[in-house]
Every structure is written in structure tokens, then in C-alpha cells.
Design an enzyme around this catalytic site. Structure first.
Site, short mmCIF file in Angstrom:
data_model
loop_
_atom_site.label_atom_id
_atom_site.label_comp_id
_atom_site.label_asym_id
_atom_site.label_seq_id
_atom_site.Cartn_x
_atom_site.Cartn_y
_atom_site.Cartn_z
N GLN A 101 0.74 -1.12 -0.02
CA GLN A 101 0.01 -0.05 0.13
C GLN A 101 0.99 1.16 0.04
O GLN A 101 2.03 1.24 0.40
CB GLN A 101 -0.83 -0.14 1.23
CG GLN A 101 -0.32 0.41 2.45
CD GLN A 101 -1.31 0.85 3.45
OE1 GLN A 101 -1.31 0.21 4.52
NE2 GLN A 101 -1.60 1.94 3.52
N ALA A 162 -2.97 -0.74 6.89
CA ALA A 162 -3.68 -1.91 6.37
C ALA A 162 -2.96 -2.91 6.08
O ALA A 162 -3.16 -4.15 6.52
CB ALA A 162 -4.25 -1.37 5.13
N TYR A 163 -1.38 -2.82 5.77
CA TYR A 163 -0.62 -3.57 5.56
C TYR A 163 -0.23 -4.16 6.89
O TYR A 163 -0.18 -5.55 7.01
CB TYR A 163 0.44 -3.19 5.12
CG TYR A 163 1.90 -4.04 4.36
CD1 TYR A 163 1.79 -4.72 3.42
CD2 TYR A 163 2.90 -4.20 5.51
CE1 TYR A 163 2.82 -5.60 3.12
CE2 TYR A 163 3.88 -4.92 5.02
CZ TYR A 163 3.89 -5.93 3.90
OH TYR A 163 4.92 -6.66 3.41
N GLY A 164 0.14 -3.50 7.71
CA GLY A 164 0.39 -4.04 9.16
C GLY A 164 -0.61 -4.75 9.73
O GLY A 164 -0.41 -5.84 10.32
#
Length: 258
Positions: A101, A162-164
Site C-alpha cells: 500500500q 492496512a498492511y500491518g
């Protein structure tokens, strides 16, 4: 004088690697093959897959590839089936592929972008593990799976929320799978890489100048990892030398989260 040949870390095993066209996945494919595995490479970009496969074959290794989009369930099942059809079994799998992202706060991420991240970074590993476990049950009987997470999953991550979050969910899936499939002799672990010299980091650096410098300053070893250093950790977890390790999320971050 007698000489002893030490077998490779993954000698005799059949390995599936997703996201194998570049970065950590490509390094893993080359390493696993050098360590004695027959490898099946899966990723979206055929030209990259072909290059890595030819490199492995030129070095004397055994490799095949299949084009695979981790957002597509049919592609995942086809990749696992291809490994079994080509090599007769599946012993180990490295679920490495991921989408990225743009860095920034959560309110700036478009809903469609989140949906794509979810499809690749969480649903993809879930579907992969289900297919891999079924293939291991039906062929090798035992097995090992490593999921590629991130140190960004281990704490709040305002730049990559969001990735985390999705990588943290992968950690939970890893732990649940380890408990579920351990009695069958299938081990499931994850690695959590820190700052690594990959295209993903280079992309984030372009959007957030000075990122790599900041990450290296926050790392006790004061440098970035090379992709093969991350691959080495995955190889050990997939090998029989880690036979009593399951349900772990191993930080490979140069001490950044120590």
C-alpha cells in the site's frame, strides 16, 4: 581419508514459493534449490519467473514455475496441484507473495485498495495454507509451512496501517494453523522481516524520502537486510533442523524490535 558430504538443508524436499519472481521470494527459490529442494515458483509476472527458473537450472537445480495471482483462488490451487503433478508430492511451502500500500494514514487509503490488500495479503495466505495442508496430507504425510509476515505487524503502524493489520492477522492464522495441524506433523511458522533491500522498500522510499535511512538508524545492526538473509531464516524453519518449532513468528529485523 574418508570424506563426508553434508546434505543440503532441504535435501530431497519439494518446495512451493509464492511471490518467487523477485526480492525475498526469488532469493528463497534460488537458496532452496541450492539446499537440495526441487522448487515450484509461483508469481504473477512470467518474465521474472522464467529468469529465476533459468538461473536455478543453470546452477544445476530443479525448478518449474506457474503464473499465479494470489487474489485468485483457482490460481492458488493450480499452483499447488502443479507442484504435486510435477514432483509427486509437496513437503514445504513459503507463502511469501504480498501486495503493498502507499504509505500514509488509514483515512487516505481507498476502499478498493484495501480490498486488494486483503485479497492478496490475508485471503491469499489462508487459501494457500488450506491447499498446501491438503496436498501434504495426501502426499508427503508431513510438512512445514512458513508465512512471510513483517515487523510492521508487531506494533502500531500509522504509515502502513492496512498492511500491518493484515500481516498481524497472518500471524494469528499462523499460530492457529500450528495448533490445528501440529498433531498431523505439519509445522506452521512465520517470519517477520525488518528493513530489507527489496522493490517494496524502494517503492516506499520514493513515497517517503529518507525512509531507509530512518529504518537503518533504528536498527542495531545499522544496515538493511539482503533478501537472502531473510530467505535463510525461512529455509531453516522449513527444514528438519527446526523440527520442534511451530507456531513461532520469528523476527528477522537486525534487532529493530528488540
Amino acid at each position: 581419508m574418508n570424506s563426508t558430504i553434508t546434505p543440503g538443508l532441504l535435501d530431497g524436499k519439494v518446495a512451493l514459493i509464492t511471490g518467487a519472481g523477485r526480492g525475498i521470494g526469488a532469493a528463497a527459490a534460488r537458496l532452496f534449490a541450492r539446499e537440495g529442494a526441487r522448487v515450484l515458483l509461483a508469481a504473477r509476472t512470467e518474465s521474472e519467473l522464467r529468469t529465476v527458473t533459468e538461473d536455478i537450472r543453470s546452477a544445476g537445480g530443479t525448478a518449474e514455475y506457474v503464473v499465479c495471482d494470489l487474489a485468485e483462488s483457482a490460481d492458488i490451487h493450480a499452483a499447488v496441484d502443479r507442484a504435486v503433478d510435477r514432483y509427486g508430492r509437496l513437503d514445504v511451502a513459503f507463502n511469501n507473495g504480498a501486495a503493498i500500500q502507499p504509505p500514509g494514514p488509514m483515512d487516505r487509503l481507498e476502499e478498493t485498495a484495501f480490498d486488494q490488500l486483503y485479497a492478496v495479503n490475508l485471503r491469499g495466505p489462508w487459501l494457500s495454507m488450506v491447499a498446501e495442508v491438503n496436498a501434504m496430507r495426501a502426499t508427503a504425510g508431513l510438512g512445514a509451512i512458513v508465512n512471510n509476515s513483517s515487523v510492521g505487524s508487531l506494533m502500531g503502524n500509522p504509515e502502513l496501517p492496512a498492511y500491518g493489520a493484515l500481516k498481524r492477522a497472518v500471524n494469528s492464522l499462523t499460530e492457529s494453523a500450528a495448533i490445528t495441524y501440529g498433531p498431523e506433523g505439519i509445522r506452521v511458522n512465520a517470519i517477520a522481516p525488518g528493513n530489507t533491500r527489496t522493490e517494496m522498500i524502494r517503492t516506499w522510499e520514493q513515497a517517503s524520502p529518507g525512509l531507509v535511512e530512518r529504518l537503518e538508524a533504528a536498527t542495531p545492526l545499522r544496515r538493511s537486510a539482503e533478501p537472502e538473509e531473510i530467505a535463510q531464516a525461512a529455509a531453516w524453519l522449513l527444514s528438519d533442523r527446526s523440527s520442534f518449532v511451530t507456531g513461532a513468528v520469528l523476527r528477522v529485523d537486525g534487532g529493530a524490535r528488540a
